[in-house]
Design an enzyme around this catalytic site. Structure first.
Site, PDB file in Angstrom:
ATOM      1  N   CYS A  51       0.813  -1.209   0.000  1.00  0.00           N
ATOM      2  CA  CYS A  51       0.000   0.000   0.000  1.00  0.00           C
ATOM      3  C   CYS A  51       0.852   1.266   0.000  1.00  0.00           C
ATOM      4  CB  CYS A  51      -1.054  -0.004   1.098  1.00  0.00           C
ATOM      5  SG  CYS A  51      -0.476  -0.499   2.692  1.00  0.00           S
ATOM      6  N   SER A 111      10.806   1.952   4.781  1.00  0.00           N
ATOM      7  CA  SER A 111       9.366   1.878   5.014  1.00  0.00           C
ATOM      8  C   SER A 111       8.851   3.166   5.596  1.00  0.00           C
ATOM      9  CB  SER A 111       9.054   0.758   6.000  1.00  0.00           C
ATOM     10  OG  SER A 111       9.390  -0.466   5.454  1.00  0.00           O
ATOM     11  N   GLN A 118       6.216  -6.145   8.047  1.00  0.00           N
ATOM     12  CA  GLN A 118       5.412  -6.720   6.968  1.00  0.00           C
ATOM     13  C   GLN A 118       6.103  -6.732   5.616  1.00  0.00           C
ATOM     14  OE1 GLN A 118       3.402  -4.069   8.863  1.00  0.00           O
ATOM     15  NE2 GLN A 118       1.343  -4.853   8.637  1.00  0.00           N
ATOM     16  N   GLU A 194      -4.947  -7.929   7.256  1.00  0.00           N
ATOM     17  CA  GLU A 194      -3.755  -8.235   8.033  1.00  0.00           C
ATOM     18  C   GLU A 194      -3.290  -7.044   8.858  1.00  0.00           C
ATOM     19  OE1 GLU A 194      -0.112  -9.869   6.208  1.00  0.00           O
ATOM     20  OE2 GLU A 194      -1.552 -10.965   4.988  1.00  0.00           O
ATOM     21  N   ALA A 196      -5.047  -4.529   9.927  1.00  0.00           N
ATOM     22  CA  ALA A 196      -5.945  -4.265  11.048  1.00  0.00           C
ATOM     23  C   ALA A 196      -5.629  -5.218  12.190  1.00  0.00           C
ATOM     24  CB  ALA A 196      -7.387  -4.426  10.606  1.00  0.00           C
TER      25      ALA A 196
END
Lengths: 451, 275
Positions: A51, A111, A118, A194, A196
């Site tokens: 995302c 990130s 993740q 995932e 959440a």
């Protein structure tokens, strides 16, 4: 000459609107990797989409052509109109810069949330997809496995991972700044992805006791509820549930905002204006940004959480520097390996290996036969030299011939493994993968390739 | 002697202020402890000064403008010191101590004169009237400080723009509840103080209401706080609006206190000594 190129956009270069568009495009079933056979200049390719980032990692022989081709692919895949200049949002890294960037991404140094766990999983998924589409060969295969092991090294040797601030961690910190004590607050999850789940875990770890889940598919909601001993509410009723909630985590895949200004405003009086904290981790956004204008309501989307994380980043700079040093080391090692992939160094090391063996054997033989005359010794030297020369002739001609093709890296790598040529870093080339299933996948792929 | 004590007290408050401003940048318990102690020592000397003056004039020293502000400043600091022990909200000191210094300095601007003893001020009603109202005002001043902190912090969180104060300021709910606490204690005190005042007025002047400017302003202030309390309790007002109203309310108090005492004529214009 084989070039490694990494082209993409992330949360730093592209605004959330563009990334939202990408997220929509990436939810399509069609993976852009299926286009690879139709691409002229690109040799290997891996496509990573999360995302917060979209990245194409590929190898090509001509930089200009390869980059142009992938940009075209990006346009057609995302469906950006030609008028928008995506070049403003794009970054292009070449060769060792690309390698370094990939290592940074895998280690979660690039990130949005420094050190979040993740991304590595997402990268492994991307690799798996590439293996399925058979778009990775020697170079990217090696590079990705290297990236996984670098990520693991960074995680174990620095505290980046252990003090992992994730988006959810940042959200918890913010909730603390609003509510103080969050233990008696009520948290609702809307959407049960995932992300959440991870956020919910964070809140529970911080002592939150009351959790409610609202999800379109009841099955998934119940699964989560069972795991966290939470309650469920029907998805259609989540707006009414807002009355009693304090913190709302939203991560649905809805294309339009599901919580609007009026929805919240009309419920604030019933709440007696108790503060309400929305955390919108969905892209596209679930909550209308205007909701933030209501008194005692705070809305944070994924970009806003960035600001919170920047504060933490300050404290973690030292760790990040340490990690970057590790990455630089590994990048140099990879560069060394890349250099061996052309024909000349392979041939040189092949000859060197043969020469070393010959010398050792000659020394042993001469030690056992001390009464050989000078002439006899010379004859033996010449004999062994010509055996080796003749024996190596065919493989060397073969390698030279292959060196002109696009597949040279495969053959050079194969030759090196075949003759067990040391490249300084050869030790970890065999147990390539960190997790077993990738190892089997990749080795079976290599076998297929050899056939 | 009294003047010396006042100077020492002011210097102590100043030290406390500097300490608390340093504390704003450096989160060290030691710095806070030193600053708090400085405020405490200042308050002790300040109390000494007020005591000396009261003994000297034979009644509680609040009759001149200087005395009144000084007494108010002392109550403000004392309330803070006590509340600090209960609340453990250290950063509050950084917002309270500068106010204390300002009050102290403003007393030195006023002429230091001693009024002749007046039998009017000896009544228990007056003591009750003055002490409750001053305590209420001190609490409202604290609510004012907390409201400023709330607005700063709310601005950080709402605008998603995190300055260094964001890390140092406490959570919003906490600030809001402290403001609420000050209000809930302060308002009954204020009401009681006003009632005592009216009761005494009706004894002395045969009428509780004399259209004195300060009476009018006091009622206005009372109404502002009454609205705030009502909205908070009945409607659930909180947060930004409540903070603004607390700031507005205290501004009116300052106007009542300073303005009515010093500028307007009436029987509260005690500075002039005319009754």
């Amino acid at each position: 000459m084989c070039h490694i190129v990494l082209l993409g956009m992330n949360h730093k270069t592209a605004p959330v609107e563009i990334r939202e568009q990408l997220a929509v495009a990436c939810r399509q079933e069609v993976n852009p990797l299926h286009m690879l056979p139709r691409m002229e200049h690109v040799d290997e390719m891996v496509f990573l989409s999360t995302c917060n980032r979209v990245e194409f990692l590929f190898t090509c022989n001509s930089l200009q052509d390869g980059i142009q081709e992938v940009k075209t692919l990006l346009r057609t895949h995302v469906g950006l109109p030609v008028s928008t200049p995506p070049d403003n949002y794009l970054y292009v890294y070449e060769n060792m810069e690309a390698v370094k960037h990939l290592f940074m991404v895998a280690s979660s140094l690039d990130s949005m949330v420094l050190g979040e766990p993740q991304i590595l999983g997402q990268m492994k998924d991307a690799y798996r997809a590439a293996v399925e589409y058979r778009t990775v060969k020697t170079v990217l295969n090696r590079l990705l496995h290297k990236a996984f092991s670098v990520a693991k090294r960074v995680r174990t040797e620095t505290c980046i991972g252990s003090c992992a601030v994730s988006v959810s961690y940042a959200a918890v910190e913010l909730a603390r700044k609003i509510f103080g004590d969050i233990r008696d607050k009520k948290v609702m999850l809307i959407g049960a992805g995932e992300m959440a789940e991870l956020a919910a875990e964070h809140f529970l770890a911080q002592g939150v006791r009351q959790l409610t889940v609202a999800n379109r598919t009841l099955e998934r909601a119940m699964e989560l509820a069972g795991k966290f001993r939470a309650e469920t509410v029907p998805f259609d009723c989540f707006l009414d549930a807002l009355k009693s909630m304090d913190i709302v985590l939203s991560s649905t895949g809805a294309q339009q905002p599901i919580i609007r200004y009026q929805d919240v405003r009309s419920r604030m009086r019933e709440r007696r204006n108790k503060p309400l904290f929305f955390i919108d981790i969905a892209v596209p956004r679930d909550i209308d940004p205007k909701v933030n204008e209501i008194d005692n309501v705070y809305v944070y989307d994924i970009d806003d959480l960035q600001g919170v994380i920047d504060i933490n980043r300050e404290e973690r700079r030292n760790q990040a520097q340490l990690a970057e040093h590790l990455i630089d080391e590994e990048t140099i090692k990879f560069k060394r390996w890349m250099n061996t992939l052309s024909a000349v160094p392979t041939i040189i090391s092949l000859r060197a290996k043969a020469e070393t063996i010959r010398r050792n054997e000659i020394r042993k033989t001469f030690a056992q036969l001390p009464d050989l005359s000078e002439r006899e010794r010379e004859a033996i030297e010449i004999l062994t030299e010509s055996i080796i020369k003749k024996f190596l002739h065919d493989p060397i001609v073969f390698l030279k011939k292959k060196a002109q093709r696009g597949t040279q890296a495969t053959f050079m790598d194969f030759a090196q493994q075949f003759f067990n040529l040391e490249d300084g870093d050869g030790a970890d080339s065999s147990p390539l993968a960190q997790d077993a299933d990738i190892a089997t996948e990749s080795s079976s792929f290599l076998e297929n390739a050899k056939k | 002697m009294e003047a010396l004590f006042l100077v020492i007290a002011t210097l102590c408050y100043l030290c406390g202020t500097v300490g608390y401003l340093v504390y704003l940048y450096h989160d060290r318990e030691r710095i806070h402890w030193i600053s708090w102690s400085a405020m405490l020592i200042g308050a002790v000397f300040h109390a000494g000064a007020i005591l000396i003056r009261s003994v000297q004039i034979g009644q509680l020293a609040f009759t001149t403008g200087q005395e009144a502000i000084s007494l108010f400043a002392w109550m403000f600091v004392a309330t803070y010191l006590v509340l600090q022990l209960r609340l453990q909200l250290r950063i509050l000191g950084s917002f309270v101590s500068p106010l204390a210094v300002i009050f102290m300095l403003s007393t030195s601007l006023l002429p230091s004169q001693i009024l002749p003893k007046s039998e009017l001020f000896k009544s228990g009603w007056v003591i009750l009237h003055v002490s409750t109202l001053f305590l209420a005002n001190a609490l409202f001043a604290l609510a004012f400080s907390v409201a400023i902190m709330y607005l700063l912090q709310e601005r950080h969180i709402k605008r998603k723009n995190f300055g260094f104060l964001y890390m140092r300021l406490p959570p919003l709910e906490r600030l809001d509840s402290i403001g609420h606490l000050c209000l809930i204690i302060g308002f009954p005190l204020m009401t009681g103080g006003l009632v005592a005042g009216f009761a005494y007025a009706s004894i002395v002047w045969q009428s509780p209401w004399n259209w004195d400017p300060k009476e009018i302003l006091s009622i206005v202030t009372w109404i502002i706080y009454a609205v705030l309390v009502h909205e908070r309790l009945a409607v659930g007002w909180r947060g930004r609006r409540a903070a603004w109203l607390a700031i507005f309310g205290f501004s009116v108090i300052l106007l009542t206190f300073m303005g009515a005492n010093l500028l307007l004529k009436g029987h509260h214009s005690i500075y002039t000594g005319k009754m």
